[in-house]
Design an enzyme around this catalytic site. Structure first.
Site, PDB file in Angstrom:
ATOM      1  N   ASP A 173      50.619  43.107  40.264  1.00 17.60           N
ATOM      2  CA  ASP A 173      49.331  42.725  40.852  1.00 17.60           C
ATOM      3  C   ASP A 173      49.017  41.274  40.527  1.00 17.60           C
ATOM      4  O   ASP A 173      47.929  40.935  40.074  1.00 17.60           O
ATOM      5  CB  ASP A 173      48.228  43.649  40.343  1.00 17.60           C
ATOM      6  N   GLY A 229      36.327  46.035  36.555  1.00 17.32           N
ATOM      7  CA  GLY A 229      37.500  46.573  37.231  1.00 17.32           C
ATOM      8  C   GLY A 229      37.424  48.080  37.300  1.00 17.32           C
ATOM      9  O   GLY A 229      36.406  48.689  36.939  1.00 17.32           O
ATOM     10  N   GLY A 230      38.500  48.680  37.747  1.00 16.96           N
ATOM     11  CA  GLY A 230      38.519  50.121  37.928  1.00 16.96           C
ATOM     12  C   GLY A 230      38.405  50.900  36.639  1.00 16.96           C
ATOM     13  O   GLY A 230      38.065  52.083  36.653  1.00 16.96           O
ATOM     14  N   PHE A 231      38.678  50.237  35.505  1.00 17.47           N
ATOM     15  CA  PHE A 231      38.695  50.975  34.241  1.00 17.47           C
ATOM     16  C   PHE A 231      37.621  50.522  33.269  1.00 17.47           C
ATOM     17  O   PHE A 231      37.584  50.980  32.144  1.00 17.47           O
ATOM     18  CB  PHE A 231      40.075  50.858  33.589  1.00 17.47           C
ATOM     19  N   GLY A 281      33.243  40.488  33.887  1.00 15.13           N
ATOM     20  CA  GLY A 281      33.967  41.002  35.045  1.00 15.13           C
ATOM     21  C   GLY A 281      33.953  42.516  35.041  1.00 15.13           C
ATOM     22  O   GLY A 281      33.507  43.162  34.091  1.00 15.13           O
TER      23      GLY A 281
END
Length: 379
Positions: free
Chosen positions: A191, A65-67, A63
């Site tokens: 979230d 994500g933003g980080f 996956g």
């Protein structure tokens, strides 16, 4: 694993009437050595994690994500050395892709807080790597990926979940949320969504992607004011409008996820007819009527859910989605109701099996009394 792990702005606080009223956090500031020493996590070398993930090969990506990206890897559980693919223990490795102080501080914050949280319905943080410019986190691997994949992907790898498994996943997610809201953790998730609910080999649900801010409410406020960073469609309306975050904001998001579980539809889908694109608005009129709620349930679980259970599930979703936060149940109440639904469904399933057995016995010319006397009529 189906989902990445990225830190969002989450906040701490104790619960009072469903709102956050104070924060109890580790003393701040804390030195890096204090944080890493107190987290009780395993320390990995960069070489080990690079080897375990086959040099972070693209086909190992689970996956993004933003980080950072999350990679699948293998280690020997005893020695913590890298293992050959298919052997040892499977892990999920998040590699921070941000440079500079901010990225490092957020990486350190995730270790600081997640290293101290321990619950069967939270994805476990196993360890970390801090070497030169490399910042990595090591998590347990969730073999069945995310709830999002099982609900919305159409492939042989992700089979549609049965109604009973959906109830099990919803209950597990609610238990994780109840722990985060408890005095032990004092966390607002912020979230909560399908992609952050991961499923293991036994279909146990565990929450991922939760981090914490250092400070809770101040100056006597009952909420936390943050920059709105939730996911559109899942975020509570009051949070979107004001930036004020409470535990009941998480409950609204749970209601959206539960609606997706019931219907098999995404919370927002521009490909649906205009009046059905926003799932919450479309589904609400159907949720409190036994016959109506069955009409909007996922056709792939048609006939699996008892009508009474479907109606109670619809009512629970409606309560979670109440516009006024004070009318939403607590996470602890969610767990209680879902446990009751699970038991009701089990009773219904047993009755259904009994009816089928009796019908089969009648077709075969066996009298029910004869079956009972021969020991074949028990449940």
């Amino acid at each position: 694993m189906g989902s990445c792990f990225c830190i969002g702005l989450k906040t701490e606080g104790s619960r009072h009437d469903g709102k956050v009223t104070s924060a109890t956090v580790p003393p701040s500031p804390r030195s890096q050595s204090e944080i890493l020493g107190s987290a009780n996590l395993k320390s990995f070398s960069f070489h080990v994690l690079r080897t375990a993930t086959r040099n972070f090969r693209p086909d190992s990506v689970l996956g993004e994500g933003g980080f950072g990206l999350v990679f699948k890897g293998w280690i020997d559980e005893q020695s913590l050395a890298a293992a050959r693919p298919g052997t040892g223990t499977v892990i999920a490795v998040k590699r921070l892709n941000q440079e500079g102080l901010q990225g490092h501080q957020e990486w350190l914050a995730e270790i600081n807080y997640l290293g101290q949280l321990d619950h069967p319905n939270l994805v476990k943080l196993i360890g970390y790597c801090l070497e030169d410019d490399h910042r990595l986190l090591v998590y347990e691997f969730m073999s069945r990926g995310s709830l999002e994949n099982h609900l919305f992907r159409r492939s042989s790898h992700f089979q549609p979940l049965s109604w009973n498994l959906r109830l099990k996943v919803a209950l597990g997610a609610a238990k994780g949320l109840a722990y985060l809201h408890s005095p032990e953790a004092k966390v607002i998730y912020r979230d909560f969504k399908c992609s952050n609910i991961l499923i293991d080999s036994n279909y146990n649900a565990k929450l991922s992607d939760f981090g914490l801010a250092k400070d809770g409410p101040v100056d006597g406020k009952s909420h936390v004011s943050t920059r709105v960073m939730g996911t559109y469609g899942y975020a509570a309306p009051e949070y979107m409008a004001t930036g004020h975050l409470t535990e009941r904001s998480d409950i609204y998001s749970f209601g959206v996820v539960f609606l997706e579980i019931l219907t098999g539809k995404r919370c927002i889908d521009k490909n649906r007819p205009s009046n059905e694109q926003i799932l919450v608005d479309f589904a609400k009129p159907y949720l409190t009527n036994k016959r109506m709620v069955l009409r909007i349930m996922d056709q792939r679980i048609d006939g699996q859910c008892a009508p009474d259970v479907a109606m109670k599930a619809g009512i629970l979703a409606m309560k979670c989605l109440a516009r006024e936060p004070k009318y939403r149940p607590s996470a602890h109440e969610l767990v209680k109701v879902l446990e009751q639904l699970q038991e009701l469904q089990k009773v219904s399933d047993r009755c259904r099996k009994d009816q089928v057995r009796k019908q089969n016995n009648n077709k075969n010319g066996r009298h029910p009394r004869a079956v009972a006397s021969s020991g074949g009529g028990g449940v």
